[in-house]
Motif scaffolding. Structure first.
Motif, short mmCIF file in Angstrom:
data_model
loop_
_atom_site.label_atom_id
_atom_site.label_comp_id
_atom_site.label_asym_id
_atom_site.label_seq_id
_atom_site.Cartn_x
_atom_site.Cartn_y
_atom_site.Cartn_z
N VAL A 1 53.63 9.41 46.67
CA VAL A 1 55.84 9.73 47.12
C VAL A 1 55.46 8.79 48.19
O VAL A 1 55.00 8.81 49.38
N VAL A 2 56.31 7.66 48.37
CA VAL A 2 56.79 7.02 49.62
C VAL A 2 57.96 7.74 49.59
O VAL A 2 58.98 8.41 49.60
N THR A 3 58.46 7.69 51.32
CA THR A 3 60.05 7.64 51.95
C THR A 3 61.00 6.64 52.18
O THR A 3 60.27 5.35 52.58
N ALA A 4 61.91 6.28 50.83
CA ALA A 4 62.57 5.27 51.23
C ALA A 4 63.87 5.25 50.26
O ALA A 4 64.71 6.60 50.58
N ASP A 5 64.78 4.29 50.69
CA ASP A 5 66.15 4.48 50.29
C ASP A 5 65.89 4.13 48.44
O ASP A 5 65.78 2.94 48.09
N GLY B 1 68.91 -5.68 62.18
CA GLY B 1 67.96 -4.43 61.97
C GLY B 1 68.94 -3.86 61.57
O GLY B 1 68.60 -1.80 62.26
N ARG B 2 70.34 -3.85 60.95
CA ARG B 2 71.65 -2.82 61.44
C ARG B 2 71.55 -2.19 59.89
O ARG B 2 72.42 -1.60 59.52
N LEU B 3 70.66 -3.16 58.87
CA LEU B 3 70.91 -2.19 57.98
C LEU B 3 70.42 -0.43 57.43
O LEU B 3 69.80 0.00 58.14
N ARG B 4 71.77 -0.18 57.45
CA ARG B 4 72.03 1.74 56.80
C ARG B 4 71.08 2.06 55.51
O ARG B 4 71.03 1.59 54.70
N LEU B 5 69.94 2.60 56.16
CA LEU B 5 68.96 3.30 54.81
C LEU B 5 69.07 4.08 54.75
O LEU B 5 68.97 5.97 55.52
N ASP B 6 69.89 4.79 53.07
CA ASP B 6 69.22 6.82 53.06
C ASP B 6 68.09 7.17 52.73
O ASP B 6 67.41 7.23 51.38
N LEU B 7 68.00 7.15 53.73
CA LEU B 7 65.60 7.84 53.02
C LEU B 7 65.61 9.35 52.35
O LEU B 7 66.55 10.24 53.22
N ALA B 8 64.86 9.27 51.38
CA ALA B 8 64.20 10.29 50.90
C ALA B 8 63.35 10.11 50.30
O ALA B 8 63.30 9.18 50.39
N PRO B 9 62.27 11.37 50.35
CA PRO B 9 61.30 11.30 49.28
C PRO B 9 61.34 10.75 48.08
O PRO B 9 62.65 11.08 47.18
N LEU B 10 60.50 9.90 47.54
CA LEU B 10 60.86 9.42 46.19
C LEU B 10 59.31 9.19 45.72
O LEU B 10 57.90 8.19 45.99
N ASP B 11 59.60 9.38 44.29
CA ASP B 11 58.38 9.60 43.41
C ASP B 11 58.34 8.10 42.93
O ASP B 11 58.94 7.04 42.09
N LEU B 12 56.99 7.29 43.70
CA LEU B 12 57.10 5.73 43.44
C LEU B 12 56.80 5.37 41.69
O LEU B 12 57.31 4.88 41.03
N ALA B 13 55.97 6.09 41.49
CA ALA B 13 55.46 6.02 40.24
C ALA B 13 56.45 6.33 38.92
O ALA B 13 56.38 5.41 37.78
N ALA B 14 57.30 6.82 39.05
CA ALA B 14 58.38 8.21 38.09
C ALA B 14 59.35 6.58 38.18
O ALA B 14 59.65 6.94 37.00
N ARG B 15 60.06 6.68 39.83
CA ARG B 15 60.60 5.09 39.41
C ARG B 15 60.70 3.89 38.91
O ARG B 15 61.35 3.64 38.56
N LEU B 16 59.40 3.61 38.67
CA LEU B 16 58.76 2.35 38.54
C LEU B 16 59.26 2.75 36.96
O LEU B 16 58.92 1.53 36.06
N GLY B 17 58.59 3.74 36.55
CA GLY B 17 58.10 4.29 34.69
C GLY B 17 60.54 4.08 34.26
O GLY B 17 60.05 3.25 33.60
N GLN B 18 61.12 4.28 35.32
CA GLN B 18 62.28 4.79 34.55
C GLN B 18 62.63 3.03 34.34
O GLN B 18 63.38 2.50 33.83
N ILE B 19 62.39 2.22 35.43
CA ILE B 19 62.69 0.33 35.95
C ILE B 19 62.06 -0.07 35.44
O ILE B 19 62.64 -1.00 34.08
N VAL B 20 60.97 0.19 34.42
CA VAL B 20 60.03 -0.73 33.31
C VAL B 20 60.70 -1.06 31.93
O VAL B 20 60.83 -1.55 31.06
N GLU B 21 61.52 0.67 31.68
CA GLU B 21 61.43 1.36 30.83
C GLU B 21 62.93 0.10 30.38
O GLU B 21 64.19 -0.14 29.19
N ASN C 1 52.68 14.28 58.53
CA ASN C 1 53.89 14.32 58.21
C ASN C 1 54.43 14.37 56.62
O ASN C 1 54.83 13.13 56.06
N PRO C 2 53.90 14.56 56.18
CA PRO C 2 54.15 14.99 54.54
C PRO C 2 55.45 15.61 54.42
O PRO C 2 56.15 15.93 55.13
N PRO C 3 55.58 14.57 52.68
CA PRO C 3 57.18 14.34 51.93
C PRO C 3 57.88 15.47 52.17
O PRO C 3 57.13 16.27 51.77
#
Length: 381
Positions: free
Chosen positions: A252-256, A209-229, A375-377
């Motif tokens: 939109v999720v809050t994620a590292d 439980g000591r993993l540091r996360l750089d959390l910020a709003p993330l558009d998951l659809a856009a990021r997945l599109g980039q990963i697939v490409e 609490n919207p992003p």
């Protein structure tokens, strides 16, 4: 009625008091009757019969009083001894579970984690014993994991270190300048060692439980599109069809972003690696899935590959676990990728599931929590 320790003590003491008190009353009554019989036989002389009524009463009272003093002393000594014996027996009965538990604790202190105390009651002692048994079971499992981890780390480090040592010894024995191609193999193994150590470090942080996360709003659809490409060329070179499906609205999720990107890259590269030519890898995003009391964005990575046997699925997220020959060290990496993905997703408050059928393919589903309406992003990354 549930028998607690308090109720058992109350009932046991109550029964002991009733038994002792009843015995005392019965013996007292019998002794009093015997005293009157003795008085009639021995003291009812002519002088007693000729005495006045008050004198007769005084003589009877003095006779009974003198003998009752000795009776009380003997009787109380007997009943005190009986009470102590009963108390000792009750205390032994009530503390027997604790004695068994203490013996088991001493065995655990000596390193014996196979101990298991039988649960013979459903009271507080039973709860403590069940908790102790659960604790020793978890300690045993943790010890087994530690031993396997040490063995696995030693195994993973042995091969690259042996290669590096062999190359260096050959270069030293040759006594000639080392060609660049020989150094390249050494460099590759050093890189592999560095990645393994870094993965182990990140995994240890996530597990504690000591993993540091750089959390910020993330558009998951856009990021997945980039990963697939990014991985599409690798899949097409193998003759695979890569598909990506997502809804029209952003999820939109809050994620590292860096760690979540690595999770999906690991899943996609695994799907491509274990899917034969002519197969298909599909990435599907469902932007709102209800699970329990929260909403999640769920991403499924499906392939038509070799699949995973049902017996291996429960261990798929364990450290260094590989499935048979298909997941060997040479083709399957260090065996940490899925364990890291599992703990990274868990650190985000999400979960990861797997379903597979040998010969038909595998589906990994990663679900990340969506922000609540309260609490919207902010702007997506």
């Amino acid at each position: 009625m549930k028998w607690t320790v308090r109720k058992k003590i109350f009932v046991s003491i109550g029964l002991a008091v009733i038994m002792v008190g009843g015995a005392h009353a019965v013996t007292k009554q019998a002794y009093m009757e015997s005293l009157f019989d003795q008085f009639l036989e021995k003291e009812t002389t002519a002088a007693y019969l000729q005495a006045a009524t008050a004198e007769q009463i005084g003589m009877l009272k003095a006779y009974v009083s003198d003998r009752m003093q000795a009776y009380w002393l003997k009787n109380w000594l007997v009943f005190i001894a009986v009470g102590l014996l009963i108390s000792y027996g009750i205390s032994g009965m009530l503390t027997a579970p604790l004695r068994r538990l203490m013996a088991a604790i001493e065995r655990v202190a000596r390193g014996d984690l196979d101990v298991k105390v039988p649960v013979k009651a459903d009271d507080e002692y039973g709860k403590v014993i069940r908790t102790f048994n659960d604790m020793t079971q978890r300690l045993k499992e943790a010890e087994d994991v530690r031993r396997r981890l040490v063995a696995d780390v030693a195994h993973e480090l042995r091969t690259p270190l042996s290669i590096v040592r062999l190359k260096l010894e050959n270069a030293q024995q040759a006594g000639q300048p080392v060609p660049p191609e020989a150094l390249l193999r050494i460099h590759d193994e050093v890189i592999r060692l560095g990645l393994l150590v870094e993965d182990l470090h990140d995994l240890s942080l996530a597990e504690t439980g000591r993993l540091r996360l750089d959390l910020a709003p993330l558009d998951l659809a856009a990021r997945l599109g980039q990963i697939v490409e990014d991985v599409r060329m690798e899949g097409e070179e193998k003759g695979l069809e890569i598909r990506f499906a997502a809804g029209a609205r952003p999820a939109v999720v809050t994620a590292d972003a860096r760690r979540i990107t690595q999770v999906f890259i690991n899943l996609l590269t695994n799907a491509i690696r274990y899917t034969p030519p002519g197969g298909m890898v599909t990435v599907e995003l469902r932007d709102r899935v209800r699970h329990g009391e929260a909403d999640y964005a769920c991403v499924s990575v499906r392939d038509t590959g070799v699949g995973i046997p049902a017996g291996d699925l429960p261990h798929l997220f364990d450290r260094f676990y590989r499935v048979e020959k298909d997941r060997s060290r040479d083709t399957g990496g260090s065996g940490l990728g899925l364990a890291i993905a599992h703990h990274w997703v868990k650190a985000h408050g999400g979960f990861i599931r797997v379903a597979s059928e040998p010969g038909k393919g595998t589906e990994f589903t990663v679900c990340l929590p969506l922000p609540s309406p309260a609490n919207p992003p902010l702007a997506p990354a």
